[in-house]
Scaffold this active site. Structure first.
Site, PDB file in Angstrom:
ATOM      1  CD  GLU A 193      11.226  25.734 -28.528  1.00 53.28           C
ATOM      2  OE1 GLU A 193      12.134  25.825 -29.396  1.00 53.28           O
ATOM      3  OE2 GLU A 193      10.917  24.659 -28.001  1.00 53.28           O
ATOM      4  CD  GLU A 334       9.374  20.135 -33.428  1.00 52.29           C
ATOM      5  OE1 GLU A 334       8.217  19.644 -33.586  1.00 52.29           O
ATOM      6  OE2 GLU A 334      10.354  19.743 -34.080  1.00 52.29           O
TER       7      GLU A 334
END
Length: 377
Positions: A193, A334
């Site tokens: 994300e 991430e």
């Protein structure tokens, strides 16, 4: 058919692992040219992969992808994040340039990135977008997939972060991503994300799901001083206690984010399309918990990568009943824990595929029979 009915019909399709394939894989592991159980959790991983694919041996997990869901969160207005919201925009673009933590790893290992804008607040140049999750050659695109629902969620400290309909729509985007990866031939994927403020939203969702107190799940995220941390804890506590939230989708809608919804959808898609999927850190694990609430079978398709530094991570993993593969004190997010985990899973599959059995290696394994019979390992 409305979106919510469509969602529940799709996730109802998730089937159990293939027990026969797992038994055959376990039997082979027990007779490979090594003491039984001596490869530890690598053996467990290879058996789980067999259950997912239905193949005891000969599995291939080398075609890999990290699905990165990007969106902003209105709660940043409350000062709960150390980084400005502009970082969401910059890093969403930088994923495609392979400048970030996860994307640099992906570039090195030849791993695809499926970067999706689910609700980035600031404007992304149109030339960086694509409307399709597959390019003209049926591959994962290098551009950002445009699935923007809104310019970030609303401020959960003042109102519901999103409507129920928006939450469902975002979950379906995650399912779409999983389907696209399946069509592209991806054999193993991870879920990451990008969204400033999303440790606040994920903490709130985890608290709402588990009943854990805010101070048990709220950490410093990208970096907060004591005053900022105390404010963040209060905001999560107040938000979770502001509404009666009866089901997982309502909890997402009230205190979650578009990214968490889409991530949960990607995990559910792993079960539907029978692809092994890797959890990154805290936010990814919370999304996995949401997926489990919607269909518990989906956990059978999950592998936990690293032990996140965030305080609420262990609560999430306990909820899932999973154990992380490694602890490198990572806390980037991430999807950065996924590439190293992919390589560990590759190792597990390689040992199953390439190691010979005792008989094939012309080894007299009689000395192992007592060990195997009495479980002496």
């Amino acid at each position: 058919m409305n979106d919510e009915k469509k969602l529940f019909e799709m996730i109802g399709e998730i089937k159990e692992l293939d027990g026969d394939a797992m038994k055959a894989a376990k039997d082979r592991q027990d007779y490979l040219a090594k003491p039984p159980g001596s490869l530890g959790r690598l053996e467990d991983m290879s058996i789980k992969i067999a259950g997912i694919t239905g193949k005891p041996v000969g599995n291939d997990v080398t075609r890999q992808c990290v699905a990165v869901m990007c969106s902003d969160n209105g709660v940043v207005e409350e000062g709960v994040a150390s980084a400005p919201q502009s970082v969401t925009l910059s890093q969403t673009i930088n994923f495609t340039r392979r400048y970030t933590g996860v994307s640099s790893m992906a570039k090195y290992f030849g791993i695809d990135l499926l970067v999706t804008d689910v609700g980035v607040a600031m404007e992304i140049p149109q030339e960086l977008y694509t409307d399709s999750m597959l390019d003209d050659q049926g591959k994962i695109p290098v551009k950002i997939v445009n699935r923007r629902i809104a310019n970030g969620t609303r401020n959960l400290a003042k109102e519901a972060a999103m409507t129920r309909g928006e939450a469902v729509r975002a979950i379906l985007i995650g399912l779409e991503a999983a389907e696209a990866m399946k069509k592209a031939g991806i054999q193993l994927f991870g879920v990451g994300e990008m969204g400033i403020g999303n440790t606040t939203t994920s903490s709130a969702v985890l608290s709402a799901l588990t009943g854990a107190k805010a101070e048990q799940v709220v950490g410093r995220g990208g970096g907060l001083n004591d005053e900022g941390l105390a404010k963040k804890i209060k905001i999560v506590d107040d938000a979770v206690n502001s509404w009666c939230m009866n089901d997982p989708i309502e909890k997402l809608a009230k205190v979650g984010g578009y990214d968490i919804c889409a991530m949960a959808g990607a995990f559910l898609g792993a079960g539907i399309y029978r692809i092994p999927v890797v959890i990154d850190g805290f936010i990814s694990a919370v999304a996995a918990c949401v997926a489990k609430e919607l269909n518990p079978r989906v956990v059978d398709f999950m592998f936990a990568s690293h032990k996140s530094y965030e305080i609420g991570y262990q609560i999430a993993l306990d909820r899932l009943g999973l154990e992380p593969m490694f602890d490198l004190r990572m806390r980037l997010g991430e999807g950065s824990g996924c590439p190293p985990a992919f390589k560990i899973i590759e190792t597990a599959v390689a040992s199953m595929n390439l190691m010979k059995t005792l008989e094939e290696a012309s080894i007299d394994g009689d000395y192992l029979e007592e060990i195997r019979r009495d479980n002496l390992f």
